[in-house]
Each structure stands twice: as structure tokens, then as C-alpha cells.
Enzyme design. Sequence first.
Site, PDB file in Angstrom:
ATOM      1  CB  THR A 115     -11.283   4.041  11.417  1.00  0.00           C
ATOM      2  OG1 THR A 115      -9.990   4.261  10.860  1.00  0.00           O
ATOM      3  CG2 THR A 115     -11.924   2.862  10.730  1.00  0.00           C
ATOM      4  CE  LYS A 155      -7.901   6.698   3.236  1.00  0.00           C
ATOM      5  NZ  LYS A 155      -6.436   6.504   3.342  1.00  0.00           N
ATOM      6  CG  ASP A 195     -11.221  17.468  -7.115  1.00  0.00           C
ATOM      7  OD1 ASP A 195     -12.048  18.307  -7.540  1.00  0.00           O
ATOM      8  OD2 ASP A 195     -10.043  17.737  -6.851  1.00  0.00           O
ATOM      9  CG  ASP A 223      -4.703   4.472   1.153  1.00  0.00           C
ATOM     10  OD1 ASP A 223      -5.864   4.831   0.892  1.00  0.00           O
ATOM     11  OD2 ASP A 223      -4.230   4.414   2.310  1.00  0.00           O
ATOM     12  NE  ARG A 261       1.648   1.671  13.113  1.00  0.00           N
ATOM     13  CZ  ARG A 261       0.812   2.527  13.664  1.00  0.00           C
ATOM     14  NH1 ARG A 261       1.269   3.437  14.504  1.00  0.00           N
ATOM     15  NH2 ARG A 261      -0.473   2.481  13.369  1.00  0.00           N
ATOM     16  CE  LYS A 300      -2.441   1.557   3.674  1.00  0.00           C
ATOM     17  NZ  LYS A 300      -2.199   3.012   3.742  1.00  0.00           N
TER      18      LYS A 300
HETATM   19  O1  C5P Z   1       0.788   0.099  11.008  1.00  0.00           O
HETATM   20  P1  C5P Z   1      -0.651  -0.228  10.828  1.00  0.00           P
HETATM   21  O2  C5P Z   1      -0.931  -1.714  10.702  1.00  0.00           O
HETATM   22  O3  C5P Z   1      -1.545   0.441  11.846  1.00  0.00           O
HETATM   23  O4  C5P Z   1      -0.980   0.395   9.396  1.00  0.00           O
HETATM   24  C1  C5P Z   1      -2.276   0.461   8.905  1.00  0.00           C
HETATM   25  C2  C5P Z   1      -2.303   1.243   7.631  1.00  0.00           C
HETATM   26  O5  C5P Z   1      -3.644   1.374   7.215  1.00  0.00           O
HETATM   27  C3  C5P Z   1      -1.760   2.662   7.752  1.00  0.00           C
HETATM   28  O6  C5P Z   1      -1.180   3.013   6.491  1.00  0.00           O
HETATM   29  C4  C5P Z   1      -2.992   3.486   8.017  1.00  0.00           C
HETATM   30  O7  C5P Z   1      -2.870   4.800   7.567  1.00  0.00           O
HETATM   31  C5  C5P Z   1      -4.017   2.735   7.174  1.00  0.00           C
HETATM   32  N1  C5P Z   1      -5.408   2.906   7.595  1.00  0.00           N
HETATM   33  C6  C5P Z   1      -5.848   2.620   8.884  1.00  0.00           C
HETATM   34  N2  C5P Z   1      -7.159   2.780   9.199  1.00  0.00           N
HETATM   35  C7  C5P Z   1      -8.008   3.205   8.277  1.00  0.00           C
HETATM   36  C8  C5P Z   1      -7.594   3.478   6.987  1.00  0.00           C
HETATM   37  C9  C5P Z   1      -6.261   3.317   6.684  1.00  0.00           C
HETATM   38  O8  C5P Z   1      -5.072   2.215   9.723  1.00  0.00           O
HETATM   39  N3  C5P Z   1      -9.264   3.300   8.590  1.00  0.00           N
END
Ligand code: C5P
Length: 245
Positions: free
Chosen positions: A127, A65, A68, A63, A218, A36
Site C-alpha cells: 500500500t 513477505k 526470492d 509476516d 496502534r 502478527k
Molecule cells: O498500527 P497499525 O494498525 O497501523 O498496524 C498495521 C500493521 O499492518 C503494521 O504492522 C503494518 O506494518 C502492517 N501493514 C499495513 N499496511 C499494509 C501491510 C501491512 O499497515 N499494506
Amino acid sequence: MTMEARERLIFALDVDSLAEAEGWVQRLQGKVGIYKVGKQLFTRCGPQVVENIRRQGGEVFLDLKYHDIPNTVAMAVVEAARLGVKMVNVHALGGLEMMQAAVAAVDRLFPRGSAGRPVLLAVTVLTSSTAETLRAVGIDRPVEEMVPRLARLAQQAGIDGVVASPREVDLIRRVCGEAFQIVTPGVRPADASLDDQKRVMTPGEAITAGADYLVIGRPISAAADPAAAADRILQEMASALAGRR
Ligand code: C5P
């Protein structure tokens, strides 16, 4: 054909250089099918990062998003499709006409069923948004009502699926059915740190709940042994998939 766990695991490439991106794709070779690329990495490195990942054998979820006027979003989605990304997303709050324009533009370039057609996804309610956030912009409805409503609108526009919290999978499946694609971030193995995520599910729970793809950052990138962490996640996904069939 049923998709393997690795084709459903999306690694969040939350880095800011081509070198780091390349290092991760190298390290996760054979484990992660999709990477992503978000606003930070794309704004910093541009289309080159997409080309590099693809050259290394990875697929890309762009990603960005988009939100527009319909024509602008349609043209942006077409450029993403030309880059060869596997997935690209727009905000459902951009409305029916905007999403229809994006779908129609992709249809012209890659008719449905043709190779190279990207999966078009919509974001329903971020979220990070609460009822309070929505109220402040004039939306007086609960999040649990807005999420399925926007998912259904996206589906009516011809969008292939949504990005949603694993907790929302059930609500969305009820209105959009089984074929609609659901991509879920907010996934944490039982032994991983929550970081800034609040309401999470484990990889197994998210797959069992009916998610098609999981976005995980992470828990892999911050692990002492990222490849081993990815392997454990894949195993958990594979067992949950076996139980779902
Ligand atoms: O490190 P982690 O597993 O939290 O990464 C989740 C990824 O998904 C990040 O790039 C975060 O910005 C993205 N994301 C999220 N929740 C959302 C939409 C996108 O954590 N609702």
C-alpha cells in the site's frame, strides 16, 4: 462453522523484545486470536517469539513477505510451517513459479485439509506503492489493475488468499470469488488516530466489505485501555459479521 470475531482479529505485534511480545499476548488473552510477527521482531528475537506466543495460546501470522527464487521461498515457507505458524506470506511479484513452489512444498508437509497446515497468503502491491513507484521499476500499469491481477495469479498458484487494503476487497472478490481469504490492515475505529495510515476503513466497514481477517496495531496498543479498545473492536466486528450472514 462460522468464525468468531476474535479468530479474525490479528494484532500487529510491532515491538522488539520477547518480554514486550509476551506482555501483549498476556494482556489480550481471550480477545485476540492471532498475533502478527513482522520482520523487526523476528529478526531481533527469531523463532523463539513464535514458540512463546503459541505456548501462551496464541496463533501467529508470520509476516516476512518472502520474495526470492522458487526453491529458496519454498524452503523458507516449509520452515515457517514447521514452526507451527497459522499464516505466512510471500510477494506475488515473485511470480507464478515461486508461489507454486511454495504451495507444493507446503502440500508435501501438510496435505490440504490437514491440521497444522498454514494459510498461505500473498502480498499484491504494497500500500506504500503508487503508480509512480511501479513506473520506476518498469511496471506501467495502474495499481487498481495490478492488485486484482496479482491476486488472481496467486490464486492460480494455489495460494489461499492475499493481504490487501480494505479498499481493494471488492476488486479482489470480483476476480477471486468468495472463498479466497482477504486479510486487511489499514483499519481504524471511528474514534482512533489515523497514525500514518491514509485510506482507512473502520472494523465494521472492513468486515462488511468482505474482509476475512483484520490486522490492527496502534488503535489497540496506543489506547489508554488496550483490552477495552480490543473489546470495542470485537463488538463492532461481531455486529458487522451478524449483518453479513
Ligand atoms: O498500527 P497499525 O494498525 O497501523 O498496524 C498495521 C500493521 O499492518 C503494521 O504492522 C503494518 O506494518 C502492517 N501493514 C499495513 N499496511 C499494509 C501491510 C501491512 O499497515 N499494506
